[in-house]
Design a protein around this motif. Structure first.
Motif, PDB file in Angstrom:
ATOM      1  N   GLN A   4       0.826  -1.211   0.000  1.00 38.38           N
ATOM      2  CA  GLN A   4       0.000   0.000   0.000  1.00 38.38           C
ATOM      3  C   GLN A   4       0.857   1.256   0.000  1.00 38.38           C
ATOM      4  N   GLU A   5       1.919   1.244   0.765  1.00 43.42           N
ATOM      5  CA  GLU A   5       2.810   2.397   0.813  1.00 43.42           C
ATOM      6  C   GLU A   5       3.508   2.606  -0.525  1.00 43.42           C
ATOM      7  N   LEU A   6       3.934   1.504  -1.140  1.00 45.58           N
ATOM      8  CA  LEU A   6       4.586   1.589  -2.443  1.00 45.58           C
ATOM      9  C   LEU A   6       3.611   2.126  -3.476  1.00 45.58           C
ATOM     10  N   ARG A   7       2.398   1.637  -3.466  1.00 49.46           N
ATOM     11  CA  ARG A   7       1.381   2.116  -4.411  1.00 49.46           C
ATOM     12  C   ARG A   7       1.118   3.609  -4.200  1.00 49.46           C
ATOM     13  N   LYS A   8       1.041   4.039  -2.954  1.00 46.07           N
ATOM     14  CA  LYS A   8       0.808   5.446  -2.652  1.00 46.07           C
ATOM     15  C   LYS A   8       1.949   6.303  -3.201  1.00 46.07           C
ATOM     16  N   LEU A   9       3.176   5.837  -3.028  1.00 45.82           N
ATOM     17  CA  LEU A   9       4.339   6.550  -3.535  1.00 45.82           C
ATOM     18  C   LEU A   9       4.298   6.636  -5.058  1.00 45.82           C
ATOM     19  N   ILE A  10       3.936   5.547  -5.714  1.00 46.35           N
ATOM     20  CA  ILE A  10       3.826   5.532  -7.177  1.00 46.35           C
ATOM     21  C   ILE A  10       2.749   6.520  -7.622  1.00 46.35           C
ATOM     22  N   GLU A  11       1.620   6.543  -6.917  1.00 44.14           N
ATOM     23  CA  GLU A  11       0.539   7.462  -7.260  1.00 44.14           C
ATOM     24  C   GLU A  11       0.960   8.920  -7.047  1.00 44.14           C
ATOM     25  N   GLN A  12       1.732   9.191  -5.999  1.00 47.48           N
ATOM     26  CA  GLN A  12       2.240  10.546  -5.756  1.00 47.48           C
ATOM     27  C   GLN A  12       3.151  10.979  -6.898  1.00 47.48           C
ATOM     28  N   LEU A  13       4.026  10.076  -7.323  1.00 49.45           N
ATOM     29  CA  LEU A  13       4.933  10.382  -8.420  1.00 49.45           C
ATOM     30  C   LEU A  13       4.140  10.640  -9.695  1.00 49.45           C
ATOM     31  N   LEU A  41       3.805   0.242 -13.547  1.00 50.03           N
ATOM     32  CA  LEU A  41       3.986  -0.115 -12.137  1.00 50.03           C
ATOM     33  C   LEU A  41       2.649  -0.161 -11.399  1.00 50.03           C
ATOM     34  N   LEU A  42       1.773   0.790 -11.697  1.00 49.15           N
ATOM     35  CA  LEU A  42       0.456   0.793 -11.063  1.00 49.15           C
ATOM     36  C   LEU A  42      -0.333  -0.459 -11.444  1.00 49.15           C
ATOM     37  N   ALA A  43      -0.266  -0.842 -12.709  1.00 46.50           N
ATOM     38  CA  ALA A  43      -0.971  -2.047 -13.157  1.00 46.50           C
ATOM     39  C   ALA A  43      -0.394  -3.285 -12.477  1.00 46.50           C
ATOM     40  N   ARG A  44       0.920  -3.350 -12.366  1.00 44.83           N
ATOM     41  CA  ARG A  44       1.552  -4.496 -11.708  1.00 44.83           C
ATOM     42  C   ARG A  44       1.227  -4.545 -10.225  1.00 44.83           C
ATOM     43  N   ALA A  45       1.151  -3.370  -9.594  1.00 44.57           N
ATOM     44  CA  ALA A  45       0.856  -3.319  -8.163  1.00 44.57           C
ATOM     45  C   ALA A  45      -0.533  -3.884  -7.872  1.00 44.57           C
ATOM     46  N   GLU A  46      -1.451  -3.724  -8.827  1.00 42.38           N
ATOM     47  CA  GLU A  46      -2.804  -4.235  -8.635  1.00 42.38           C
ATOM     48  C   GLU A  46      -2.839  -5.752  -8.584  1.00 42.38           C
ATOM     49  N   VAL A  47      -1.894  -6.396  -9.264  1.00 45.57           N
ATOM     50  CA  VAL A  47      -1.862  -7.863  -9.265  1.00 45.57           C
ATOM     51  C   VAL A  47      -0.689  -8.396  -8.448  1.00 45.57           C
ATOM     52  N   ASN A  48      -0.117  -7.520  -7.602  1.00 45.35           N
ATOM     53  CA  ASN A  48       0.991  -7.887  -6.713  1.00 45.35           C
ATOM     54  C   ASN A  48       2.201  -8.439  -7.458  1.00 45.35           C
ATOM     55  N   SER A  76      12.741  14.099  -5.231  1.00 41.77           N
ATOM     56  CA  SER A  76      12.560  13.426  -3.950  1.00 41.77           C
ATOM     57  C   SER A  76      11.686  12.176  -4.099  1.00 41.77           C
ATOM     58  N   LEU A  77      10.591  12.307  -4.829  1.00 39.70           N
ATOM     59  CA  LEU A  77       9.702  11.158  -5.037  1.00 39.70           C
ATOM     60  C   LEU A  77      10.398  10.050  -5.837  1.00 39.70           C
ATOM     61  N   LEU A  78      11.123  10.439  -6.881  1.00 44.17           N
ATOM     62  CA  LEU A  78      11.860   9.447  -7.665  1.00 44.17           C
ATOM     63  C   LEU A  78      12.871   8.707  -6.795  1.00 44.17           C
ATOM     64  N   SER A  79      13.571   9.453  -5.963  1.00 46.90           N
ATOM     65  CA  SER A  79      14.565   8.859  -5.073  1.00 46.90           C
ATOM     66  C   SER A  79      13.921   7.867  -4.111  1.00 46.90           C
ATOM     67  N   ARG A  80      12.810   8.268  -3.507  1.00 48.87           N
ATOM     68  CA  ARG A  80      12.112   7.379  -2.574  1.00 48.87           C
ATOM     69  C   ARG A  80      11.592   6.130  -3.278  1.00 48.87           C
ATOM     70  N   LEU A  81      11.072   6.301  -4.501  1.00 47.33           N
ATOM     71  CA  LEU A  81      10.561   5.159  -5.244  1.00 47.33           C
ATOM     72  C   LEU A  81      11.691   4.204  -5.621  1.00 47.33           C
ATOM     73  N   LEU A  82      12.803   4.744  -6.085  1.00 44.47           N
ATOM     74  CA  LEU A  82      13.947   3.904  -6.414  1.00 44.47           C
ATOM     75  C   LEU A  82      14.427   3.113  -5.203  1.00 44.47           C
ATOM     76  N   GLU A  83      14.506   3.788  -4.073  1.00 41.83           N
ATOM     77  CA  GLU A  83      14.933   3.116  -2.848  1.00 41.83           C
ATOM     78  C   GLU A  83      13.947   2.008  -2.466  1.00 41.83           C
ATOM     79  N   SER A  84      12.672   2.299  -2.574  1.00 43.27           N
ATOM     80  CA  SER A  84      11.645   1.306  -2.229  1.00 43.27           C
ATOM     81  C   SER A  84      11.699   0.114  -3.172  1.00 43.27           C
TER      82      SER A  84
END
Length: 88
Positions: A4-13, A41-48, A76-84
């Motif tokens: 959920q946190e990863l999806r939220k970060l992707i949506e923010q980006l 990434l959003l599509a993949r996140a929906e199917v885990n 900042s968002l790109l950096s956080r997403l890459l790290e995640s």
């Protein structure tokens, strides 16, 4: 990081990319590719199924370098997403 946190970060980006308008030609190209990557990434996140193609990571890293001085929120968002994604 939880899914959920990863999806939220992707949506923010995704939202930040949509709201980024003042960029040069290279920046616009990067944003176009990143937007496509984000949709995937959003599509993949929906199917885990989060594994990310290396070219996606490379484009995100290019975006980090390109937007570092001009768009700090996007960077900042790109950096956080890459790290995640590297921790997945």
């Amino acid at each position: 990081m939880e899914d959920q946190e990863l999806r939220k970060l992707i949506e923010q980006l995704h939202a930040d990319i949509q709201n980024t308008h003042s960029v040069d030609k290279k920046g616009q190209e990067l944003l176009t590719h990143l937007e496509s990557d984000i949709q995937e990434l959003l599509a993949r996140a929906e199917v885990n199924a989060v594994p990310v193609h290396p070219s996606t990571i490379q484009r995100m890293q290019e975006g980090l370098s390109h937007f570092e001085a001009t768009h700090p929120a996007l960077t900042s968002l790109l950096s956080r997403l890459l790290e995640s994604l590297s921790n997945v």
